[in-house]
Write a protein that holds these residues in place. Sequence first.
Motif, PDB file in Angstrom:
ATOM      1  N   SER A 166     -25.493   3.777   2.775  1.00  0.00           N
ATOM      2  CA  SER A 166     -25.459   5.143   3.265  1.00  0.00           C
ATOM      3  C   SER A 166     -26.764   4.891   4.288  1.00  0.00           C
ATOM      4  O   SER A 166     -27.433   4.053   4.276  1.00  0.00           O
ATOM      5  CB  SER A 166     -26.085   6.043   2.288  1.00  0.00           C
ATOM      6  N   GLY A 167     -26.368   5.365   5.837  1.00  0.00           N
ATOM      7  CA  GLY A 167     -27.274   5.028   6.870  1.00  0.00           C
ATOM      8  C   GLY A 167     -27.272   3.805   7.254  1.00  0.00           C
ATOM      9  O   GLY A 167     -28.359   3.304   7.650  1.00  0.00           O
ATOM     10  N   GLU A 214     -27.786   2.946  11.016  1.00  0.00           N
ATOM     11  CA  GLU A 214     -29.144   3.337  11.500  1.00  0.00           C
ATOM     12  C   GLU A 214     -29.825   2.180  10.951  1.00  0.00           C
ATOM     13  O   GLU A 214     -30.852   1.309  11.915  1.00  0.00           O
ATOM     14  CB  GLU A 214     -29.758   4.464  10.851  1.00  0.00           C
ATOM     15  N   ARG A 245     -32.231  13.449   7.192  1.00  0.00           N
ATOM     16  CA  ARG A 245     -31.544  13.822   5.908  1.00  0.00           C
ATOM     17  C   ARG A 245     -32.583  14.205   4.753  1.00  0.00           C
ATOM     18  O   ARG A 245     -32.528  14.978   4.229  1.00  0.00           O
ATOM     19  CB  ARG A 245     -30.390  12.942   5.720  1.00  0.00           C
ATOM     20  N   ASP A 289     -12.333  10.930   7.432  1.00  0.00           N
ATOM     21  CA  ASP A 289     -13.368   9.813   6.799  1.00  0.00           C
ATOM     22  C   ASP A 289     -14.852  10.583   6.794  1.00  0.00           C
ATOM     23  O   ASP A 289     -15.548  10.547   6.036  1.00  0.00           O
ATOM     24  CB  ASP A 289     -13.327   8.911   7.424  1.00  0.00           C
ATOM     25  N   GLU A 293     -19.483   7.946  18.245  1.00  0.00           N
ATOM     26  CA  GLU A 293     -19.181   6.988  17.123  1.00  0.00           C
ATOM     27  C   GLU A 293     -19.481   7.191  15.858  1.00  0.00           C
ATOM     28  O   GLU A 293     -18.839   7.031  14.739  1.00  0.00           O
ATOM     29  CB  GLU A 293     -19.345   5.314  17.438  1.00  0.00           C
ATOM     30  N   GLY A 330     -28.307  12.909  12.090  1.00  0.00           N
ATOM     31  CA  GLY A 330     -27.858  11.530  12.021  1.00  0.00           C
ATOM     32  C   GLY A 330     -29.115  10.506  11.415  1.00  0.00           C
ATOM     33  O   GLY A 330     -28.574   9.356  10.726  1.00  0.00           O
ATOM     34  N   LEU A 331     -30.272  10.973  11.338  1.00  0.00           N
ATOM     35  CA  LEU A 331     -31.303  10.060  11.092  1.00  0.00           C
ATOM     36  C   LEU A 331     -31.530  10.084   9.635  1.00  0.00           C
ATOM     37  O   LEU A 331     -31.608  11.056   9.095  1.00  0.00           O
ATOM     38  CB  LEU A 331     -32.432  10.016  11.953  1.00  0.00           C
ATOM     39  N   GLN A 332     -32.069   8.967   8.646  1.00  0.00           N
ATOM     40  CA  GLN A 332     -32.274   9.184   7.625  1.00  0.00           C
ATOM     41  C   GLN A 332     -33.509  10.218   7.112  1.00  0.00           C
ATOM     42  O   GLN A 332     -33.472  10.876   6.243  1.00  0.00           O
ATOM     43  CB  GLN A 332     -32.663   7.893   6.996  1.00  0.00           C
ATOM     44  N   ARG A 387     -13.886   4.206  13.489  1.00  0.00           N
ATOM     45  CA  ARG A 387     -14.850   3.442  12.471  1.00  0.00           C
ATOM     46  C   ARG A 387     -14.444   3.140  10.925  1.00  0.00           C
ATOM     47  O   ARG A 387     -14.986   2.543  10.186  1.00  0.00           O
ATOM     48  CB  ARG A 387     -16.326   3.867  12.649  1.00  0.00           C
ATOM     49  N   GLN A 388     -13.373   4.234  10.685  1.00  0.00           N
ATOM     50  CA  GLN A 388     -12.829   4.095   9.341  1.00  0.00           C
ATOM     51  C   GLN A 388     -12.598   2.719   8.997  1.00  0.00           C
ATOM     52  O   GLN A 388     -12.796   2.429   7.839  1.00  0.00           O
ATOM     53  CB  GLN A 388     -11.899   5.151   9.233  1.00  0.00           C
ATOM     54  N   ALA A 404     -23.112   8.796  13.578  1.00  0.00           N
ATOM     55  CA  ALA A 404     -24.158   9.893  13.573  1.00  0.00           C
ATOM     56  C   ALA A 404     -25.589   9.381  14.108  1.00  0.00           C
ATOM     57  O   ALA A 404     -26.199  10.083  14.792  1.00  0.00           O
ATOM     58  CB  ALA A 404     -24.451  10.469  12.192  1.00  0.00           C
ATOM     59  N   SER A 405     -26.093   8.127  13.617  1.00  0.00           N
ATOM     60  CA  SER A 405     -27.213   7.735  14.374  1.00  0.00           C
ATOM     61  C   SER A 405     -27.074   7.331  15.840  1.00  0.00           C
ATOM     62  O   SER A 405     -28.119   7.460  16.480  1.00  0.00           O
ATOM     63  CB  SER A 405     -27.878   6.520  13.718  1.00  0.00           C
TER      64      SER A 405
END
Lengths: 495, 310
Positions: free
Chosen positions: B298-299, B302, A97, A65, B147, A92-94, B288-289, B149-150
Amino acid sequence: MSSQTLSHAAETIDSGDDAPLTDAQAAAAGRQARPLRFITCGSVDDGKSTLIGRLLWDTKAVKEDQAATLRRDSTGKQNELGLPDFALLLDGLQAEREQGITIDVAYRYFATDRRSFIVADTPGHVQYTRNMATGASTADLAVLLVDARAGILEQTRRHATIAALMGIRQFVLAVNKIDLAQYDEARFRAISRDFKEIALSLGVRQVTAIPVSALKGENIVLRGDEAMPWYDGPTLVEVLEKATQRTGQTTGFRLPVQRVSRPGEGFRGYQGTVAGGSIKPGDSVVVLPSGVEANVKAIVTYDLVRNAAVNGDAITLVLDRPVDVARGDMIAAIDQRPQTGRAFNARLVALSPDGVVPGKRYWLKAGARRQRVMVRPTSALDLSTGKWDDATFLPVNGIGVVELDFEDTAIFDSYETNRETGAFILIDPETLNTVAGGMIEGKRTKSGRFDALPDSDRASITLPARLLEAFLKTEFARAHAGEIRVTAPEEAGGE
Amino acid sequence: MNVIEHGRGKPPLDPHLKALENEAIHIFREVAAEFERPVMLYSIGKDSSVLLHLALKAFHPGKLPFPLVHIDTGWKFPEMIAFRDQVVAKHGLDLISHTNPDGLRDNVTPFSHGSARYTDIMKTQALKQALDMGRYDAAFGGARRDEEASRAKERIYSFRTPDHAWDPRNQRPELWSLYNGMIHPGESVRAFPLSNWTEVDIWRYIQAEQIELVPLYFAKRRKIVERDGMLIWAEDKRLELLPGEQVREEMVRFRTLGCFPLTGAVRSEATDLDEVIAELEIATVSERQGRAIDRDQSGSMEKKKREGYF
């Protein structure tokens, strides 16, 4: 410490600080070792994100996923192999990106059959020295990345210097994009040679250079024999699997007391994490700064009463007599005590935009001890030349030597001998932000010098006064500050 | 020197788990010593179960020097609530259960308000209310960096403004195992003792320490309905079936636990710990899927964290 423990195989692995593990040891280790922590250094252009992405991808740490999200987000950015843009996996942070850069330290986790790993992924730009120092503070090993076409850059030297300064003694040089350098062996050898010289000048002897293509996955997890038949050394993952954990602990028993547990009448236990050496019931200890002595009665944990505890164990210690112990005190081996005093010398990395201001009263936190300190920078490291220059102020990202003056007793080991009890942070009393990370060189004596080891254990060098000052500013002198004793000849003529 | 452990019938932990355990205990003790009013967020799931177990270890032989807070949205699986009450009784814990009274009054449900608004009102806002009411200056959570990305950028002491907001671009540097616990009045810290654990570590630790879990983690024949590609638990009358949906009974289990309408089950035959771990080691999708709220936008995580979510 040469301990053979039943339940702490990691200690056995740790004991050979310099020698890498043999194949058999590494295979037997499996999860019988603590996770290896390492840091990756290199700029965006060197392919650092691709390298870490490749490590995660080829060790199957990326799930379907996540890969699907990655594919969705990287539409149009796929590389020629049809693989997604790995940087998107990592940033990972907006804001990261959006700007396509790495801002902050991120931690990644992956494992092979033999070992698990924690990577501190830090930004490569000069202005992010502080992030690199943060990542390096807990790392056992540093992977330095260079572009095979560009070779060693000033930045490579900077990264190596910071890593060495933070106490890392194992380097891996990943010569990346070797495919774009026509897999040129001579080119690889030349870069490796240059780098080994830099590493040696920093006091790092354990260096492995590997030609890699992160994009194609050559010599990262899988071998690149087809493209590079001339290379018979290990892959990156093989080096990581065999790397040793730097305990950096050559001191006796240390227990910084985090809290005193008094659940009821009759029980009084001192809770903390062993930060050096080992302990067993019956051992004699000293409580610092009071200097009161006692013997260990018991080591209490949730599961059982243990007959010994070693470095890294979170324990509750019970002493054989009522003594006054508070949070921030240190319980130490009676015959191998840390240094106590009000004046120390340290190296500092300035982390805040305000830098480190001379004469300001900061909070200093070391272990569980927090106290007021005055900081006076005396010299700063010029990362482009590797020289220490006189300085009275450290700007953000600055690395310097400072004099610390406390209002009450401070308790330290040198960072060189103990990474736990020799490290500290500075906290700004107004903003309460963490503004610097520091490493103790040693106690400052009246003459302005410092002692990391007793004089009898150090090599003596005598230099004329005029050379002495210059010598003390060299990287060599700094790196070996605790091991050598430098004096001017007595009756030396004139200032 | 030989370290001999006389355990409660369990072999000693392997050094990998031991190192993670030591680190977590260190964090627990440090927060408890440095903050005036700590609290532990308890969500009943596997990570919370590990967190609680570590807390009990950290303060042994004393009791936990802080209460637990559970944010009850009213949409948790009944098995979770039963398990929670059992755990509280067993360890003599001080548990505060909080539900957002505004959300309750306005009848906010995952169906009426959509997952994003529902989560904000019933979880994020509810959490802030509970923390404000208790004037807590530190809150332990079971979040892990692996878990999402942020979360990978999260500190172990995660600094929050008086509004509970997280500013990812302005985080305090964290070096060695030295945590800065100094804050101004009104500010707080979220502390994450499990930061460096992975999902596999959690499961191995549960196995090694024989930690009890909500039975929902193990496969059983359960009534489910397939919706938006997720298998939703369909044994609660409040779940209204949409046209074309059919309730089926299948062998399923849950990899994470939350509000049942937002938590997807996975088809599985793993009925005990060994089988769950075996399944996990060959798993090709992340845990977490199964979480609808991560996918709103998206994001997503965060954004929620900036607003005060854990």
